[in-house]
Design an enzyme around this catalytic site. Structure first.
Site, PDB file in Angstrom:
ATOM      1  N   VAL A 104       0.853  -1.185   0.000  1.00  0.00           N
ATOM      2  CA  VAL A 104       0.000   0.000   0.000  1.00  0.00           C
ATOM      3  C   VAL A 104       0.896   1.245   0.000  1.00  0.00           C
ATOM      4  O   VAL A 104       1.681   1.449   0.931  1.00  0.00           O
ATOM      5  CB  VAL A 104      -0.933   0.027   1.219  1.00  0.00           C
ATOM      6  CG1 VAL A 104      -1.805   1.282   1.195  1.00  0.00           C
ATOM      7  CG2 VAL A 104      -1.805  -1.229   1.248  1.00  0.00           C
ATOM      8  N   VAL A 106       1.202   5.591  -1.517  1.00  0.00           N
ATOM      9  CA  VAL A 106       0.776   6.764  -2.287  1.00  0.00           C
ATOM     10  C   VAL A 106       2.011   7.631  -2.519  1.00  0.00           C
ATOM     11  O   VAL A 106       2.784   7.892  -1.585  1.00  0.00           O
ATOM     12  CB  VAL A 106      -0.314   7.564  -1.542  1.00  0.00           C
ATOM     13  CG1 VAL A 106      -0.667   8.829  -2.319  1.00  0.00           C
ATOM     14  CG2 VAL A 106      -1.557   6.709  -1.311  1.00  0.00           C
ATOM     15  N   ARG A 112      -3.251  13.237   0.332  1.00  0.00           N
ATOM     16  CA  ARG A 112      -4.423  13.994   0.779  1.00  0.00           C
ATOM     17  C   ARG A 112      -5.379  14.348  -0.367  1.00  0.00           C
ATOM     18  O   ARG A 112      -5.937  15.439  -0.435  1.00  0.00           O
ATOM     19  CB  ARG A 112      -3.995  15.255   1.540  1.00  0.00           C
ATOM     20  CG  ARG A 112      -3.023  14.938   2.681  1.00  0.00           C
ATOM     21  CD  ARG A 112      -2.969  16.008   3.731  1.00  0.00           C
ATOM     22  NE  ARG A 112      -1.969  15.715   4.756  1.00  0.00           N
ATOM     23  CZ  ARG A 112      -2.119  14.827   5.733  1.00  0.00           C
ATOM     24  NH1 ARG A 112      -3.236  14.105   5.806  1.00  0.00           N
ATOM     25  NH2 ARG A 112      -1.160  14.623   6.621  1.00  0.00           N
ATOM     26  N   ARG A 113      -5.548  13.404  -1.264  1.00  0.00           N
ATOM     27  CA  ARG A 113      -6.504  13.588  -2.364  1.00  0.00           C
ATOM     28  C   ARG A 113      -7.526  12.454  -2.386  1.00  0.00           C
ATOM     29  O   ARG A 113      -8.241  12.285  -3.367  1.00  0.00           O
ATOM     30  CB  ARG A 113      -5.759  13.678  -3.692  1.00  0.00           C
ATOM     31  CG  ARG A 113      -4.776  14.848  -3.720  1.00  0.00           C
ATOM     32  CD  ARG A 113      -4.016  14.954  -5.025  1.00  0.00           C
ATOM     33  NE  ARG A 113      -2.940  15.939  -4.896  1.00  0.00           N
ATOM     34  CZ  ARG A 113      -2.117  16.295  -5.878  1.00  0.00           C
ATOM     35  NH1 ARG A 113      -2.255  15.760  -7.075  1.00  0.00           N
ATOM     36  NH2 ARG A 113      -1.157  17.181  -5.674  1.00  0.00           N
ATOM     37  N   GLY A 114      -7.532  11.641  -1.323  1.00  0.00           N
ATOM     38  CA  GLY A 114      -8.491  10.553  -1.248  1.00  0.00           C
ATOM     39  C   GLY A 114      -8.078   9.308  -1.995  1.00  0.00           C
ATOM     40  O   GLY A 114      -8.892   8.385  -2.161  1.00  0.00           O
ATOM     41  N   GLU A 141       2.433   1.904   8.937  1.00  0.00           N
ATOM     42  CA  GLU A 141       2.018   3.049   9.762  1.00  0.00           C
ATOM     43  C   GLU A 141       0.742   2.666  10.500  1.00  0.00           C
ATOM     44  O   GLU A 141      -0.284   2.384   9.869  1.00  0.00           O
ATOM     45  CB  GLU A 141       1.775   4.288   8.901  1.00  0.00           C
ATOM     46  CG  GLU A 141       3.043   4.899   8.332  1.00  0.00           C
ATOM     47  CD  GLU A 141       2.786   6.261   7.712  1.00  0.00           C
ATOM     48  OE1 GLU A 141       2.706   7.260   8.449  1.00  0.00           O
ATOM     49  OE2 GLU A 141       2.666   6.324   6.479  1.00  0.00           O
ATOM     50  N   TYR A 145      -4.879   2.200   9.515  1.00  0.00           N
ATOM     51  CA  TYR A 145      -5.771   1.103   9.146  1.00  0.00           C
ATOM     52  C   TYR A 145      -6.998   0.943  10.031  1.00  0.00           C
ATOM     53  O   TYR A 145      -7.974   0.312   9.625  1.00  0.00           O
ATOM     54  CB  TYR A 145      -4.961  -0.191   9.038  1.00  0.00           C
ATOM     55  CG  TYR A 145      -3.982  -0.098   7.904  1.00  0.00           C
ATOM     56  CD1 TYR A 145      -4.414  -0.259   6.592  1.00  0.00           C
ATOM     57  CD2 TYR A 145      -2.649   0.247   8.122  1.00  0.00           C
ATOM     58  CE1 TYR A 145      -3.544  -0.109   5.529  1.00  0.00           C
ATOM     59  CE2 TYR A 145      -1.770   0.398   7.062  1.00  0.00           C
ATOM     60  CZ  TYR A 145      -2.220   0.215   5.769  1.00  0.00           C
ATOM     61  OH  TYR A 145      -1.360   0.385   4.707  1.00  0.00           O
ATOM     62  N   PHE A 433       3.665 -11.043   6.980  1.00  0.00           N
ATOM     63  CA  PHE A 433       4.013 -10.944   5.579  1.00  0.00           C
ATOM     64  C   PHE A 433       4.198  -9.485   5.181  1.00  0.00           C
ATOM     65  O   PHE A 433       3.715  -8.574   5.848  1.00  0.00           O
ATOM     66  CB  PHE A 433       2.940 -11.590   4.688  1.00  0.00           C
ATOM     67  CG  PHE A 433       1.590 -10.988   4.872  1.00  0.00           C
ATOM     68  CD1 PHE A 433       1.209  -9.909   4.101  1.00  0.00           C
ATOM     69  CD2 PHE A 433       0.728 -11.485   5.794  1.00  0.00           C
ATOM     70  CE1 PHE A 433      -0.021  -9.339   4.271  1.00  0.00           C
ATOM     71  CE2 PHE A 433      -0.514 -10.918   5.957  1.00  0.00           C
ATOM     72  CZ  PHE A 433      -0.897  -9.839   5.213  1.00  0.00           C
TER      73      PHE A 433
END
Length: 433
Positions: A104, A106, A112-114, A141, A145, A433
């Site tokens: 995961v 970005v 901060r753009r969804g 982080e 979640y 994992f």
């Protein structure tokens, strides 16, 4: 204005901003873009000596990204996530179809753009559409979640043992043989997989696919700086049956006065019974020229913890390990077993999955369980993330209630439900994992 994802439109409804497009990625054609995004998201680069050893282990059909197409001439991947398919052991021996969320990320220029919300909501919806009952992850982080319904279901414990750390005797351990060898995936891969698969502990991350098995035996050259090749210790019975193993490497070090101060770093350790655990760790803590042994992340109730005579000396450190997200509440609750009789109505709140929200009547015990939606008043109320935290039995409903995360709506309902959700842990180490 927003545009909608094009991935599985029948199940994905999360919008992304104009100029961005959510799409399933091709693990071959989009490989370079995925790797570049991963480097940006996690601020790392592959060591030059590791490039020839890199194993590409993402599963086709399970990788989704967000393309930045605002400038058609400079199309670039802005976000990515992937998942692994495996069967997660749950209390009572059932193994449930699970999506292991991974990769995961970005790009820092697109935060901060969804985009993360769009991806993770897509992950949940695609996983549900595949019939996966749970999703699991190890979090880079921890603040992210819980927003998506994940709860910390297991903890990880790391120890640093001194040379010759005193271990309690375990009947039968002296009859076992521990072999030391240089790891050879061709020779040892089947043995490692056989022992690893034999573990039946709730939350154990099984390696059910080629993708999950691809990289765990890679001996990264960068890890050999000032250290040796990756080694393997195999515990066998007198007739040769493997009962445990450890992957490790030693690092040489000498003090100014020529005293050996080497370190054994254990990457993975699995033992199928208490005697095998005692034999394995007894060998690893008695290697010549070594002063300390660093364990991998272990379960807090790992056999080693209770075989050590002096746990304090091992400098225990604990962090979160496996996070669980319940995708299908009734299927998940009905699939596990309960050590004592349970008859409780749970009010579950799931902001991302309306089908999970509501009152669920759970009746069960050691032999099985049944769950049905009900209009009856609830005994306990909790968020789906807290249900995930309690699901494997390692975090009690009582502990969550003490933190204000589970509410007792009917006096006296918490204690029996908390006892019923607990589970006796198998004697094996933890691995993520």
């Amino acid at each position: 204005m927003t545009s909608h994802p094009t991935v599985d439109d029948a199940v994905v409804t999360t919008p992304v901003p104009d100029g961005y497009r959510l799409a399933e990625l091709d693990t071959v054609a989009d490989r370079d873009a995925i790797i570049d995004l991963d480097r940006w998201a996690f601020a790392f680069d592959i060591a030059p000596e590791d490039r020839s050893a890199v194993v590409w282990d993402l599963e086709p059909g399970r990788v989704v990204g967000v393309w930045d197409e605002r400038d058609p001439g400079a199309r670039r991947l802005a976000a990515v996530h992937a998942s692994y398919a495996f069967a997660l052991p749950v209390p009572g021996g059932a193994r449930l179809p699970t999506a292991g969320l991974t990769w995961v990320g970005v790009h820092p220029g697109h935060r901060r753009r969804g985009l993360a919300r769009a991806m993770l909501t897509t992950h949940l919806e695609r996983s549900i559409a595949r019939g996966e009952v749970l999703s699991a992850l190890n979090a880079a982080e921890v603040g992210i979640y819980g927003r998506y319904g994940y709860g910390i279901a297991t903890q990880g414990l790391k120890l640093t043992l001194g040379r010759g750390a005193e271990l309690r005797e375990v009947p039968g351990s002296a009859d076992l043989v521990v072999e030391l060898d240089t790891l050879d995936p061709a020779r040892h891969g089947d043995l490692v997989q056989r022992v690893h698969t034999a573990v039946d502990r709730p939350g154990w991350i099984t390696r059910d696919t080629d993708a999950l098995r691809a990289s765990h035996l890679v001996d990264w050259p960068s890890a050999r700086r000032d250290a040796e090749l990756l080694r393997i210790a195999v515990v066998r019975t007198a007739d040769g049956e493997p009962r445990g193993y450890a992957l490790f490497r030693r690092s040489e070090k000498w003090s100014p006065t020529n005293v050996a101060e080497g370190t054994v770093r254990v990457r993975e350790a699995v033992a199928l019974d208490p005697a095998s655990a005692r034999a394995l760790w007894g060998t690893l803590t008695d290697l010549d020229l070594m002063a300390s042994v660093e364990t991998p992340w272990l379960a807090p109730d790992d056999a080693l913890v209770h075989q050590l005579s002096d746990l304090r000396a091992a400098k225990p450190t604990m962090v979160d390990d496996v996070w669980i997200r319940v995708l299908d509440v009734p299927a998940a609750l009905a699939a596990r077993r309960y050590p004592s009789t349970v008859d409780v109505v749970l009010a579950v709140q799931d902001d991302l999955r309306a089908a999970n929200t509501g009152h669920w009547h759970l009746r069960g015990g050691p032999e099985g369980a049944e769950v049905e939606r009900t209009d009856a008043p609830a005994h306990l109320a909790l968020d789906v993330a807290d249900l995930g935290a309690a699901y494997l039995g390692g975090t009690s409903l009582g502990a969550l209630a003490n933190a204000g995360r589970v509410r007792e709506l009917v006096p006296g309902a918490l204690a029996p439900a908390s006892a019923a959700f607990g589970w006796t842990v198998e004697p094996a180490t933890s691995w993520g994992f």
